[in-house]
Write an enzyme that holds these catalytic residues in place. Structure first.
Site, PDB file in Angstrom:
ATOM      1  N   HIS A 110       0.824  -1.217   0.000  1.00 22.50           N
ATOM      2  CA  HIS A 110       0.000   0.000   0.000  1.00 22.50           C
ATOM      3  C   HIS A 110       0.851   1.256   0.000  1.00 22.50           C
ATOM      4  O   HIS A 110       0.597   2.215  -0.726  1.00 22.50           O
ATOM      5  CB  HIS A 110      -0.932  -0.018   1.215  1.00 22.50           C
ATOM      6  CG  HIS A 110      -1.908   1.111   1.235  1.00 22.50           C
ATOM      7  ND1 HIS A 110      -1.571   2.375   1.694  1.00 22.50           N
ATOM      8  CD2 HIS A 110      -3.212   1.183   0.856  1.00 22.50           C
ATOM      9  CE1 HIS A 110      -2.638   3.179   1.604  1.00 22.50           C
ATOM     10  NE2 HIS A 110      -3.639   2.470   1.099  1.00 22.50           N
ATOM     11  N   CYS A 111       1.864   1.296   0.861  1.00 22.26           N
ATOM     12  CA  CYS A 111       2.869   2.372   0.926  1.00 22.26           C
ATOM     13  C   CYS A 111       2.361   3.703   1.466  1.00 22.26           C
ATOM     14  O   CYS A 111       3.097   4.689   1.422  1.00 22.26           O
ATOM     15  CB  CYS A 111       3.521   2.624  -0.447  1.00 22.26           C
ATOM     16  SG  CYS A 111       4.464   1.226  -1.061  1.00 22.26           S
ATOM     17  N   ASP A 112       1.148   3.760   1.974  1.00 25.45           N
ATOM     18  CA  ASP A 112       0.692   5.019   2.568  1.00 25.45           C
ATOM     19  C   ASP A 112      -0.359   4.769   3.649  1.00 25.45           C
ATOM     20  O   ASP A 112      -1.376   5.456   3.716  1.00 25.45           O
ATOM     21  CB  ASP A 112       0.132   5.956   1.494  1.00 25.45           C
ATOM     22  CG  ASP A 112       0.152   7.430   1.935  1.00 25.45           C
ATOM     23  OD1 ASP A 112       0.871   7.749   2.911  1.00 25.45           O
ATOM     24  OD2 ASP A 112      -0.537   8.248   1.312  1.00 25.45           O
ATOM     25  N   VAL A 113      -0.091   3.778   4.492  1.00 26.07           N
ATOM     26  CA  VAL A 113      -0.989   3.508   5.619  1.00 26.07           C
ATOM     27  C   VAL A 113      -0.795   4.597   6.657  1.00 26.07           C
ATOM     28  O   VAL A 113       0.314   4.810   7.147  1.00 26.07           O
ATOM     29  CB  VAL A 113      -0.699   2.115   6.227  1.00 26.07           C
ATOM     30  CG1 VAL A 113      -1.584   1.875   7.450  1.00 26.07           C
ATOM     31  CG2 VAL A 113      -0.891   1.023   5.187  1.00 26.07           C
ATOM     32  N   ASN A 117      -5.822   7.715   5.945  1.00 31.19           N
ATOM     33  CA  ASN A 117      -6.181   6.757   4.895  1.00 31.19           C
ATOM     34  C   ASN A 117      -6.912   5.532   5.427  1.00 31.19           C
ATOM     35  O   ASN A 117      -6.941   4.481   4.785  1.00 31.19           O
ATOM     36  CB  ASN A 117      -4.937   6.331   4.115  1.00 31.19           C
ATOM     37  CG  ASN A 117      -4.468   7.414   3.160  1.00 31.19           C
ATOM     38  OD1 ASN A 117      -5.218   8.345   2.839  1.00 31.19           O
ATOM     39  ND2 ASN A 117      -3.232   7.315   2.715  1.00 31.19           N
TER      40      ASN A 117
END
Length: 325
Positions: A110-113, A117
């Site tokens: 995912h790279c943007d938890v 978000n």
């Protein structure tokens, strides 16, 4: 907003361009949507279509973000902590781990938890959904050295190490601690200070983590492993070593922020879960599947009412809201 309609201009509005026209993260969204279509759970990507040479993506409507939810309590810390008690925090942890296990099995990071978000589902208690796949990458995509929001960024990313889906577990650990403390635990104005905060809470960075990119690691760490910063804002120009404050361990931070009474049970199991996620060494860090088996998490969700219990594989958390922030 919890749901957005991202657009991407294409030369001609024909279906053959849809893969090229997807915003960043689009191929990951396609991979996830296809996989979910083979499961019994409901699909969260409702539709995508073209309108005036723009690709529009439609997703389910969600309630407010986790960040907005906990910030709504303001200075009323006791109310926030009673809301995010063991049952709610356990449901949040289990559902996010469930989502990440599903993603990681597909080879998607995912790279943007982060708290912004994760959204609450409308009209359902203790149901949370992971959104915004705009930064997601597939296993064989190029892995840039600039990913994740700074306060949730895994140490291997900052130190220039090869990274994989384990970065999402680090970010989730940050989020789970954040709802108890009331603010990001590694909140800082620079990469150096984020690393210094991580060292203050978790102890020294293992020496082997600096060997993959000595030049990059040398920008933040001395040969002895201490974090330093050049030209600290507000004080005389120079090179300053950033020293951790005493009594800033993870256990100390959590036990000072809440109590067994407010949490609705002992804190040991929750702290153990955090420690397993906030581990410097990526290979020593729990995977999503391993974390789901931790006794505290299993016990908490077994005690929850069936209507509020953490859902099973894949039903929890996959809504894309690739908004432009």
């Amino acid at each position: 907003p919890p749901v957005s309609l991202p657009s991407a201009r294409v030369p001609t509005p024909c279906p053959s361009h849809h893969q090229l026209a997807l915003p960043p993260g689009g191929p990951c969204l396609t991979t996830v949507a296809y996989a979910r279509a083979t499961l019994t759970c409901a699909r969260r990507l409702e539709a995508f279509f073209y309108w005036r040479e723009h690709l529009l993506i439609v997703t389910e409507l969600l309630a407010e973000s986790l960040f907005t939810c906990y910030r709504r309590f303001g200075d009323r810390a006791e109310e926030r902590l009673r809301f995010f008690n063991a049952q709610t925090t356990g449901a949040l942890a289990a559902q996010m781990l469930d989502a990440l296990a599903f993603l990681h099995a597909l080879g998607v990071a995912h790279c943007d938890v982060k708290a912004e978000n994760i959204c609450l589902a409308k009209g359902v208690n203790r149901r949370f959904k992971l959104i915004d796949f705009g930064s997601a990458v597939l296993r064989f995509d190029v892995h840039n050295s600039y990913v994740q929001s700074r306060w949730y960024r895994a140490p291997e990313v900052m130190l220039g190490m090869p990274w994989d889906t384990q970065v999402d577990l680090w970010s989730l650990g940050c989020v789970l601690a954040e709802v108890q403390v009331g603010q990001p635990i590694f909140r800082a104005s620079s990469v150096e200070r984020v690393l210094a905060a991580q060292v203050a809470v978790l102890g020294p960075i293992p020496a082997q983590m600096t060997m993959f990119s000595p030049q990059l690691a040398g920008r933040y760490l001395t040969e002895e492993g201490s974090v330093y910063q050049v030209a600290v804002e507000g004080i005389a120009r120079g090179i300053y070593q950033l020293q951790p404050l005493p009594e800033r361990s993870l256990d100390n931070i959590i036990t000072k922020a809440t109590s067994a009474d407010l949490f609705g049970g002992p804190l040991d199991g929750f702290v153990n879960l955090l420690n397993s996620l906030l581990t410097f060494e990526p290979k020593a860090r729990s995977t999503a599947t391993m974390a789901l088996r931790q006794s505290w998490l299993v016990g908490i969700n077994a005690d929850a009412d069936s209507a509020d219990a953490a859902p099973s594989c894949g039903s929890s958390v996959l809504t894309d809201a690739m908004s432009s922030h």
